[in-house]
Design a protein around this motif. Structure first.
Motif: not given
Length: 299
Positions: A5-18
């Protein structure tokens, strides 16, 4: 593959290695679906740059990818891929777009088969960090309403239409209004540039409901008088961009962002037109045009 999850963000996540190709296995596909349902916006990093064919194949794991219907602005060999840029080369515009503010919208709301997932890849981005893309959670808007307010909204229907300025670049046979349920002819993926949809949409995977309106393409609540329609739309659209419901994505070269088109609206911040910005986008749509409109009134 790691989802953070993106720190402090209302929504969103980072996906590594897809794996960003059509060879994405079923396990990773399900992981991405689950992450998308949980976070609404996924920033994919740590992957090899896909070819046009691989980009399309990846998107097709999440639904049908229709053609844009554009006679200019799409990739010349793959009309499904929209080129978004502010570039002009040899007097010719490369893709569609400019450096100005792009108002809130969700892609293909003006078609009878609306968008399910959006995919946007950064090929060139302003060094200043300008040209951010903003995403606002419209499920959260519905869920913030009182039961009385929800009951008031559910019966309404809304006209969505392609914004002006595309008349000369959209194929002529697509420039018409398509209404669901009024004929027996099968709705094609690229049909229409104007459609009436219910005001409330429902995600058929999660059951979450959203207020399905946008500044750019929503024209009118058809069962209200014009002044009443405008007043209610303005009230609902004031939610877009509120910090507690919005994530602003600052692009890095190679980022691929995928997002839930049914439950979010997105916009682009203006940037210095002297800076280069070039993206490519594909959009998946619902196979069944009625799937997002099986809304259920919840207490």
């Amino acid at each position: 593959m790691h989802v953070t999850p993106i720190p402090g963000a209302a929504l969103g996540a980072v996906v590594d290695g897809a794996q960003v190709t059509g060879d994405l296995d079923e396990r990773q596909s399900e992981q991405l679906w689950a992450a998308l349902d949980a976070h609404l916006v996924l920033v994919l990093r740590g992957h090899e740059t896909p070819s046009h064919e691989e980009f399309l194949a990846f998107g097709r794991r999440f639904g049908h990818i229709p053609k844009t219907g554009l006679t200019s602005g799409a990739h010349p060999d793959h009309n499904e891929i929209l080129i978004v840029s502010n570039l002009v080369e040899n007097g010719r515009r490369i893709g569609v777009g400019d450096a100005e503010w792009m108002d809130w919208h969700t892609d293909y709301s003006f078609r009878p088969r609306v968008s399910q997932v959006g995919f946007l890849e950064a090929m060139e981005v302003p060094a200043s960090g300008g040209g951010q893309t903003l995403f606002t959670d419209m499920y959260a808007l519905y869920e913030s309403l009182s039961p009385e307010e929800r009951r008031r909204l559910h019966p309404h229907r809304v006209r969505h239409a392609l914004r002006t300025g595309y008349e000369e670049t959209i194929e002529e046979e697509l420039q018409r209004e398509v209404s669901l349920g009024e004929g027996t002819e099968r709705i094609q993926p690229e049909d229409g540039t104007s459609t009436i949809h219910p005001l409330i949409a429902r995600n058929p995977r999660t059951g979450r409901q959203s207020v399905y309106v946008s500044s750019l393409n929503t024209k009118r609540i058809v069962d209200l008088a014009p002044d009443d329609s405008r007043k209610l739309l303005d009230e609902l659209l004031s939610h877009a961009g509120r910090p507690g419901y919005t994530y602003a994505h600052t692009w890095q070269p190679g980022d691929i962002v995928m997002w839930d088109q049914l439950g979010t609206v997105h916009a682009k911040r203006a940037f210095d037109p002297a800076e280069r910005r070039r993206m490519r986008q594909v959009v998946s749509i619902f196979d069944d045009p009625t799937a997002p409109w099986r809304a259920e009134l919840t207490p």
